[in-house]
Design a protein around this motif. Structure first.
Motif, PDB file in Angstrom:
ATOM      1  N   MET A  12       1.050  -1.638  -0.022  1.00  0.00           N
ATOM      2  CA  MET A  12      -0.568  -0.258   0.061  1.00  0.00           C
ATOM      3  C   MET A  12       0.968   1.037  -0.269  1.00  0.00           C
ATOM      4  O   MET A  12       0.590   2.443  -0.141  1.00  0.00           O
ATOM      5  N   MET A  13       1.899   1.137   0.429  1.00  0.00           N
ATOM      6  CA  MET A  13       2.726   2.330   0.831  1.00  0.00           C
ATOM      7  C   MET A  13       3.472   2.293  -0.438  1.00  0.00           C
ATOM      8  O   MET A  13       4.024   4.006  -0.380  1.00  0.00           O
ATOM      9  N   LEU A  14       4.280   1.733  -1.256  1.00  0.00           N
ATOM     10  CA  LEU A  14       5.186   1.746  -2.327  1.00  0.00           C
ATOM     11  C   LEU A  14       3.759   2.352  -3.329  1.00  0.00           C
ATOM     12  O   LEU A  14       3.899   3.091  -3.752  1.00  0.00           O
ATOM     13  N   GLY A  15       2.702   1.766  -3.206  1.00  0.00           N
ATOM     14  CA  GLY A  15       1.416   2.034  -4.101  1.00  0.00           C
ATOM     15  C   GLY A  15       1.190   4.057  -4.205  1.00  0.00           C
ATOM     16  O   GLY A  15       1.492   4.260  -5.264  1.00  0.00           O
ATOM     17  N   ALA A  16       0.835   3.819  -2.833  1.00  0.00           N
ATOM     18  CA  ALA A  16       1.035   5.754  -2.633  1.00  0.00           C
ATOM     19  C   ALA A  16       2.093   6.687  -2.980  1.00  0.00           C
ATOM     20  O   ALA A  16       2.331   7.972  -3.362  1.00  0.00           O
ATOM     21  N   LYS A  32       9.087   0.002  -9.643  1.00  0.00           N
ATOM     22  CA  LYS A  32       8.289  -0.124  -7.969  1.00  0.00           C
ATOM     23  C   LYS A  32       9.447  -1.239  -7.683  1.00  0.00           C
ATOM     24  O   LYS A  32       9.036  -2.523  -8.232  1.00  0.00           O
ATOM     25  N   ALA A  33      10.032  -1.706  -6.216  1.00  0.00           N
ATOM     26  CA  ALA A  33      10.648  -2.259  -5.351  1.00  0.00           C
ATOM     27  C   ALA A  33      10.305  -3.202  -4.392  1.00  0.00           C
ATOM     28  O   ALA A  33       9.661  -2.495  -3.625  1.00  0.00           O
ATOM     29  N   SER A  34       9.688  -4.325  -4.070  1.00  0.00           N
ATOM     30  CA  SER A  34       9.055  -4.668  -2.819  1.00  0.00           C
ATOM     31  C   SER A  34      10.190  -5.272  -2.088  1.00  0.00           C
ATOM     32  O   SER A  34       9.906  -6.004  -0.746  1.00  0.00           O
TER      33      SER A  34
END
Length: 200
Positions: A12-16, A32-34
């Motif tokens: 969620m934080m990554l998307g935001a 974007k990396a997780s």
């Protein structure tokens, strides 16, 4: 256009973060990396200007990834909830350009990215304060003497005899030492003092 890779293990934080930065006219999120490993490979693949990275991620931490990205022409900004001086010192060694805390206002991130691109370094002020205050011991010479005797395994009476002071005075010193070092007992005090490298 400032090209950015974001690494954050909370989806969620990554998307935001991605949406927030893509709204800026002069910024583009190219990857974007997780986890930290993905961050390194995306950075190598896309050659971004900036990599915004969390610290605690699977496979590789943000600090390990930052150390690997040192050789790439990519500036790293750490964005984390952890205001730990140990992490901060390691981030400085890895040459990161920024160390920001997640509780900062969201518009601050875009401004920080622009500042870093302009060649500035940005570190959360509370961490810089901690770094300076932690470089020197908070104890007086007498308190250090008492703690050194505690570390030698001496009890309150033996310390009092050795320093020619009352046992009550020794207890007061020990209580002050625990307060100053923010620890609960003598063993933690000795450990903390050793970790800081304050025993000479």
């Amino acid at each position: 256009m400032i090209r950015i890779v974001i690494a954050e293990d909370q989806q969620m934080m990554l998307g935001a973060l991605g949406s927030l930065l893509n709204l800026e006219d002069d910024m583009e999120v190219v990857g974007k990396a997780s986890n930290g490993e993905q961050a390194v490979s995306l950075a190598k693949q896309h050659q971004p200007d900036i990599c915004v990275m969390d610290i605690e991620m699977p496979l590789k931490t943000g600090l390990e990834a930052a150390e690997e990205l040192k050789d790439l022409n990519c500036k790293v900004i750490i964005l984390t909830t952890f205001a730990r001086s140990g992490y901060f010192q390691r981030a400085l060694k890895a040459g990161v350009s920024g160390y920001l805390l997640k509780d900062s206002p969201s518009e601050e991130l875009a401004n920080s990215i622009r500042s870093v691109m302009a060649g500035r370094r940005l570190y959360a002020p509370e961490l810089v304060d901690d770094l300076y205050s932690e470089s020197t011991s908070p104890l007086t010479a007498r308190e250090k003497e008492v703690l050194a005797l505690v570390a030698d395994g001496k009890n309150t009476k033996e310390i009092a005899d050795e320093l020619s002071i009352k046992t009550g005075t020794v207890r007061n010193y020990i209580s002050t030492i625990l307060d100053k070092l923010e620890v609960k007992n003598r063993i933690e005090a000795i450990t903390r003092f050793k970790e800081k490298g304050w025993f000479k």
